[in-house]
Design a protein around this motif. Structure first.
Motif, mmCIF file in Angstrom:
data_model
loop_
_atom_site.group_PDB
_atom_site.id
_atom_site.type_symbol
_atom_site.label_atom_id
_atom_site.label_comp_id
_atom_site.label_asym_id
_atom_site.label_seq_id
_atom_site.Cartn_x
_atom_site.Cartn_y
_atom_site.Cartn_z
ATOM 1 N N ARG A 151 4.327 -1.355 -0.882
ATOM 2 C CA ARG A 151 4.127 -2.746 -1.274
ATOM 3 C C ARG A 151 2.760 -2.843 -1.954
ATOM 4 O O ARG A 151 1.796 -2.252 -1.476
ATOM 5 C CB ARG A 151 4.178 -3.670 -0.061
ATOM 6 C CG ARG A 151 5.546 -3.670 0.616
ATOM 7 C CD ARG A 151 5.561 -4.418 1.937
ATOM 8 N NE ARG A 151 4.562 -3.980 2.905
ATOM 9 C CZ ARG A 151 4.643 -2.890 3.673
ATOM 10 N NH1 ARG A 151 5.685 -2.078 3.566
ATOM 11 N NH2 ARG A 151 3.702 -2.595 4.546
ATOM 12 N N VAL A 152 2.689 -3.603 -3.034
ATOM 13 C CA VAL A 152 1.441 -3.709 -3.791
ATOM 14 C C VAL A 152 1.027 -5.170 -3.857
ATOM 15 O O VAL A 152 1.837 -6.044 -4.178
ATOM 16 C CB VAL A 152 1.596 -3.144 -5.221
ATOM 17 C CG1 VAL A 152 0.273 -3.213 -5.966
ATOM 18 C CG2 VAL A 152 2.111 -1.715 -5.188
ATOM 19 N N ARG A 153 -0.244 -5.405 -3.546
ATOM 20 C CA ARG A 153 -0.825 -6.748 -3.650
ATOM 21 C C ARG A 153 -1.954 -6.731 -4.675
ATOM 22 O O ARG A 153 -2.791 -5.836 -4.665
ATOM 23 C CB ARG A 153 -1.407 -7.197 -2.311
ATOM 24 C CG ARG A 153 -0.390 -7.472 -1.262
ATOM 25 C CD ARG A 153 -1.051 -7.931 0.031
ATOM 26 N NE ARG A 153 -0.068 -7.981 1.089
ATOM 27 C CZ ARG A 153 0.709 -9.029 1.338
ATOM 28 N NH1 ARG A 153 0.584 -10.109 0.609
ATOM 29 N NH2 ARG A 153 1.600 -8.985 2.304
ATOM 30 N N LEU A 154 -1.972 -7.746 -5.503
ATOM 31 C CA LEU A 154 -3.074 -7.982 -6.412
ATOM 32 C C LEU A 154 -4.060 -8.898 -5.702
ATOM 33 O O LEU A 154 -3.659 -9.900 -5.100
ATOM 34 C CB LEU A 154 -2.574 -8.659 -7.687
ATOM 35 C CG LEU A 154 -3.642 -9.070 -8.702
ATOM 36 C CD1 LEU A 154 -4.231 -7.837 -9.387
ATOM 37 C CD2 LEU A 154 -3.052 -10.023 -9.736
ATOM 38 N N LEU A 204 -6.032 -3.646 -6.536
ATOM 39 C CA LEU A 204 -4.714 -3.516 -5.921
ATOM 40 C C LEU A 204 -4.832 -2.956 -4.507
ATOM 41 O O LEU A 204 -5.594 -2.019 -4.271
ATOM 42 C CB LEU A 204 -3.836 -2.582 -6.747
ATOM 43 C CG LEU A 204 -3.560 -2.985 -8.193
ATOM 44 C CD1 LEU A 204 -2.820 -1.867 -8.920
ATOM 45 C CD2 LEU A 204 -2.766 -4.284 -8.247
ATOM 46 N N LEU A 205 -4.060 -3.519 -3.606
ATOM 47 C CA LEU A 205 -3.892 -2.976 -2.269
ATOM 48 C C LEU A 205 -2.490 -2.401 -2.211
ATOM 49 O O LEU A 205 -1.514 -3.114 -2.496
ATOM 50 C CB LEU A 205 -4.048 -4.060 -1.202
ATOM 51 C CG LEU A 205 -3.660 -3.639 0.216
ATOM 52 C CD1 LEU A 205 -4.650 -2.631 0.780
ATOM 53 C CD2 LEU A 205 -3.552 -4.859 1.131
ATOM 54 N N VAL A 206 -2.371 -1.120 -1.867
ATOM 55 C CA VAL A 206 -1.070 -0.489 -1.692
ATOM 56 C C VAL A 206 -0.858 -0.310 -0.199
ATOM 57 O O VAL A 206 -1.627 0.383 0.467
ATOM 58 C CB VAL A 206 -0.984 0.879 -2.413
ATOM 59 C CG1 VAL A 206 0.385 1.508 -2.200
ATOM 60 C CG2 VAL A 206 -1.280 0.715 -3.900
ATOM 61 N N GLU A 207 0.170 -0.982 0.330
ATOM 62 C CA GLU A 207 0.487 -0.933 1.753
ATOM 63 C C GLU A 207 1.629 0.065 1.984
ATOM 64 O O GLU A 207 2.668 -0.017 1.317
ATOM 65 C CB GLU A 207 0.931 -2.299 2.245
ATOM 66 C CG GLU A 207 -0.116 -3.382 2.092
ATOM 67 C CD GLU A 207 0.458 -4.731 2.438
ATOM 68 O OE1 GLU A 207 0.491 -5.062 3.646
ATOM 69 O OE2 GLU A 207 0.891 -5.434 1.508
ATOM 70 N N LEU A 208 1.408 0.969 2.914
ATOM 71 C CA LEU A 208 2.396 2.013 3.214
ATOM 72 C C LEU A 208 2.699 2.029 4.709
ATOM 73 O O LEU A 208 1.815 1.778 5.525
ATOM 74 C CB LEU A 208 1.856 3.376 2.774
ATOM 75 C CG LEU A 208 1.406 3.459 1.317
ATOM 76 C CD1 LEU A 208 0.627 4.728 1.065
ATOM 77 C CD2 LEU A 208 2.611 3.364 0.408
ATOM 78 N N LEU A 230 -5.936 1.693 -0.253
ATOM 79 C CA LEU A 230 -4.723 2.065 0.472
ATOM 80 C C LEU A 230 -4.776 1.557 1.898
ATOM 81 O O LEU A 230 -5.829 1.594 2.544
ATOM 82 C CB LEU A 230 -4.555 3.583 0.499
ATOM 83 C CG LEU A 230 -4.346 4.302 -0.818
ATOM 84 C CD1 LEU A 230 -4.214 5.801 -0.590
ATOM 85 C CD2 LEU A 230 -3.123 3.771 -1.550
ATOM 86 N N ALA A 231 -3.629 1.119 2.393
ATOM 87 C CA ALA A 231 -3.468 0.750 3.801
ATOM 88 C C ALA A 231 -2.299 1.556 4.331
ATOM 89 O O ALA A 231 -1.180 1.452 3.831
ATOM 90 C CB ALA A 231 -3.203 -0.742 3.939
ATOM 91 N N ALA A 232 -2.560 2.392 5.323
ATOM 92 C CA ALA A 232 -1.531 3.239 5.923
ATOM 93 C C ALA A 232 -1.871 3.432 7.393
ATOM 94 O O ALA A 232 -3.024 3.249 7.801
ATOM 95 C CB ALA A 232 -1.475 4.583 5.192
ATOM 96 N N PRO A 233 -0.883 3.825 8.214
ATOM 97 C CA PRO A 233 -1.126 3.960 9.654
ATOM 98 C C PRO A 233 -2.252 4.919 10.031
ATOM 99 O O PRO A 233 -2.901 4.730 11.056
ATOM 100 C CB PRO A 233 0.214 4.469 10.198
ATOM 101 C CG PRO A 233 1.219 4.110 9.175
ATOM 102 C CD PRO A 233 0.503 4.086 7.858
#
Length: 99
Positions: A24-27, A43-47, A78-81
């Motif tokens: 998922r990508v957020r501006l 951009l934030l890329v959520e994984l 990036l956002a990931a566990p």
């Protein structure tokens, strides 16, 4: 939001190609403000899955998006566990727009 439909589609497609269908990508940042001018693309890329070599993954995605946007500067978070959550993540989640 100061991105056109073509750029939004390109960003989403590049995210899927690099990170998989669950990305998922957020501006966020100045490009969310329609009254602002100029500025880079944040951009934030959520994984949902862990990322190996997050710095390299972030840099690669940034370059790919920058090329699709004719050289515009692109910053990627990036956002990931398996990654530490930082205040920038909170800002992006609170103020960002899901593409």
């Amino acid at each position: 939001m100061r991105l056109d439909a073509h750029h939004i589609a390109a960003i989403k497609q590049l995210a899927v190609e690099q990170f998989g269908a669950g990305a998922r990508v957020r501006l966020f940042g100045s490009r969310v403000d329609d009254a602002a001018r100029g500025g880079d693309v944040d951009l934030l890329v959520e994984l949902d899955t862990p990322v190996t070599e997050p710095g390299l993954a972030s840099a690669r995605f940034s370059v790919r998006v920058s090329r699709a946007m004719y050289g515009r500067k692109v910053d990627v978070v990036l956002a990931a566990p398996n990654l530490m959550r930082l205040p920038i993540h909170d800002v992006a989640l609170r103020d960002g727009v899901l593409l």
